[in-house]
Design a protein around this motif. Structure first.
Motif, PDB file in Angstrom:
ATOM      1  N   LEU A   1       0.915  -1.322  -0.150  1.00  8.92           N
ATOM      2  CA  LEU A   1       0.054   0.009   0.007  1.00  8.92           C
ATOM      3  C   LEU A   1       0.807   1.310   0.185  1.00  8.92           C
ATOM      4  O   LEU A   1       1.923   1.198   0.773  1.00  8.92           O
ATOM      5  CB  LEU A   1      -0.949  -0.093   1.235  1.00  8.92           C
TER       6      LEU A   1
ATOM      7  N   ARG B   1      -3.693   4.658  10.606  1.00  8.01           N
ATOM      8  CA  ARG B   1      -4.559   4.771   9.781  1.00  8.01           C
ATOM      9  C   ARG B   1      -4.354   5.226   8.451  1.00  8.01           C
ATOM     10  O   ARG B   1      -3.716   6.210   8.383  1.00  8.01           O
ATOM     11  CB  ARG B   1      -5.885   5.512  10.308  1.00  8.01           C
TER      12      ARG B   1
ATOM     13  N   ILE C   1      -2.458  -9.359   5.439  1.00  7.92           N
ATOM     14  CA  ILE C   1      -3.939  -9.318   5.815  1.00  7.92           C
ATOM     15  C   ILE C   1      -4.006 -10.154   6.895  1.00  7.92           C
ATOM     16  O   ILE C   1      -3.971 -11.169   6.929  1.00  7.92           O
ATOM     17  CB  ILE C   1      -4.710  -9.393   4.882  1.00  7.92           C
TER      18      ILE C   1
ATOM     19  N   THR D   1     -10.410  -6.622  10.121  1.00 13.54           N
ATOM     20  CA  THR D   1      -9.205  -6.844   9.265  1.00 13.54           C
ATOM     21  C   THR D   1      -8.186  -5.770   9.257  1.00 13.54           C
ATOM     22  O   THR D   1      -8.443  -4.559   9.116  1.00 13.54           O
ATOM     23  CB  THR D   1      -9.787  -6.883   7.870  1.00 13.54           C
ATOM     24  N   GLU D   2      -7.011  -5.980   9.270  1.00 13.24           N
ATOM     25  CA  GLU D   2      -6.053  -5.052   9.618  1.00 13.24           C
ATOM     26  C   GLU D   2      -4.940  -5.616   8.728  1.00 13.24           C
ATOM     27  O   GLU D   2      -4.589  -6.765   8.391  1.00 13.24           O
ATOM     28  CB  GLU D   2      -5.723  -4.663  10.948  1.00 13.24           C
ATOM     29  N   ILE D   3      -3.666  -4.762   8.581  1.00 12.56           N
ATOM     30  CA  ILE D   3      -2.394  -5.029   7.714  1.00 12.56           C
ATOM     31  C   ILE D   3      -1.450  -5.263   8.925  1.00 12.56           C
ATOM     32  O   ILE D   3      -1.242  -4.238   9.475  1.00 12.56           O
ATOM     33  CB  ILE D   3      -2.080  -4.134   6.907  1.00 12.56           C
TER      34      ILE D   3
ATOM     35  N   GLU E   1      -9.813   4.533   0.417  1.00  8.72           N
ATOM     36  CA  GLU E   1     -10.044   3.367   1.219  1.00  8.72           C
ATOM     37  C   GLU E   1      -9.349   3.776   2.359  1.00  8.72           C
ATOM     38  O   GLU E   1      -8.014   4.358   2.351  1.00  8.72           O
ATOM     39  CB  GLU E   1      -9.687   1.989   0.342  1.00  8.72           C
ATOM     40  N   TRP E   2      -9.691   3.217   3.426  1.00  7.02           N
ATOM     41  CA  TRP E   2      -8.930   3.310   4.748  1.00  7.02           C
ATOM     42  C   TRP E   2      -8.415   1.962   5.336  1.00  7.02           C
ATOM     43  O   TRP E   2      -9.084   1.042   5.299  1.00  7.02           O
ATOM     44  CB  TRP E   2      -9.783   4.221   5.713  1.00  7.02           C
ATOM     45  N   HIS E   3      -7.204   1.954   5.692  1.00  7.42           N
ATOM     46  CA  HIS E   3      -6.574   0.547   6.195  1.00  7.42           C
ATOM     47  C   HIS E   3      -6.078   0.835   7.699  1.00  7.42           C
ATOM     48  O   HIS E   3      -5.350   1.949   8.007  1.00  7.42           O
ATOM     49  CB  HIS E   3      -5.464   0.343   5.182  1.00  7.42           C
ATOM     50  N   GLN E   4      -6.257  -0.161   8.372  1.00  6.90           N
ATOM     51  CA  GLN E   4      -5.941  -0.175   9.741  1.00  6.90           C
ATOM     52  C   GLN E   4      -4.487  -0.920   9.652  1.00  6.90           C
ATOM     53  O   GLN E   4      -4.311  -1.867   9.305  1.00  6.90           O
ATOM     54  CB  GLN E   4      -6.685  -0.933  10.686  1.00  6.90           C
TER      55      GLN E   4
END
Length: 168
Positions: A10, A33, A82, A97-99, A52-55
């Motif tokens: 990402l 975030r 993931i 779900t987080e990275i 898109e927002w990713h944790q």
């Protein structure tokens, strides 16, 4: 048994300052975030954007080190995997779900965010994924500045002087 691949890459901007927490056992957890925005043309040929927002979770000494200099607006590249977990809230099962980041590369501030220090100033700062590399930076000198777009001539991948040699 067949093996699979769980790899995420990402590139985006931090939407908030990082949050550093410690487990009961004393291990650091850094929560980020990350916003990734892509643009596309809709059916009417109008440019649209989708964010898109990713944790993101970074464990251990790397997380501690990165917490010292990451801030909202910073542009970063994340490599990781993931992870999905579940928990119960008010009797209802929920999923998260987080990275889990294994590699972090700092790419400067987002466009439009001014900073007198340059926040990276074109330099790549990198947090290594291996703990025996010495944590964030590993004591190495900063990488050379990224070349300007016009350093490659008038065509993609070109050397700028008209020859057909590959410039690397």
């Amino acid at each position: 048994m067949a093996e699979g691949l769980n790899k995420v890459m990402l590139l985006g901007n931090l939407g908030a300052d990082p949050e550093l927490k410690m487990t009961a056992g004393g291990q650091a957890i850094l929560k980020l975030r990350l916003a990734t925005t892509e643009s596309y043309l809709d059916r009417n040929n109008t440019r649209q954007e989708r964010t898109e927002w990713h944790q993101i979770t970074i464990w251990g000494k790397r997380g501690e080190a990165l917490a010292k200099f990451l801030s909202k607006g910073e542009r970063i590249f994340i490599e990781g995997a993931i992870r999905t977990s579940s928990y119960e809230k008010n009797g209802e099962k929920r999923y998260r779900t987080e990275i889990h980041a294994t590699n972090v590369i700092l790419a400067g501030r987002s466009r439009g965010v001014s900073d007198d220090a340059g926040a990276g100033g074109g330099y790549e700062r990198r947090a290594r994924s291996s703990d025996d590399a010495g944590g964030a930076g590993g004591g190495r000198a900063p990488a050379a500045p990224a070349p300007a777009a016009d350093d490659f001539g008038d065509y993609p991948g070109g050397g700028g002087d008209g020859d057909d040699e590959i410039p690397f």
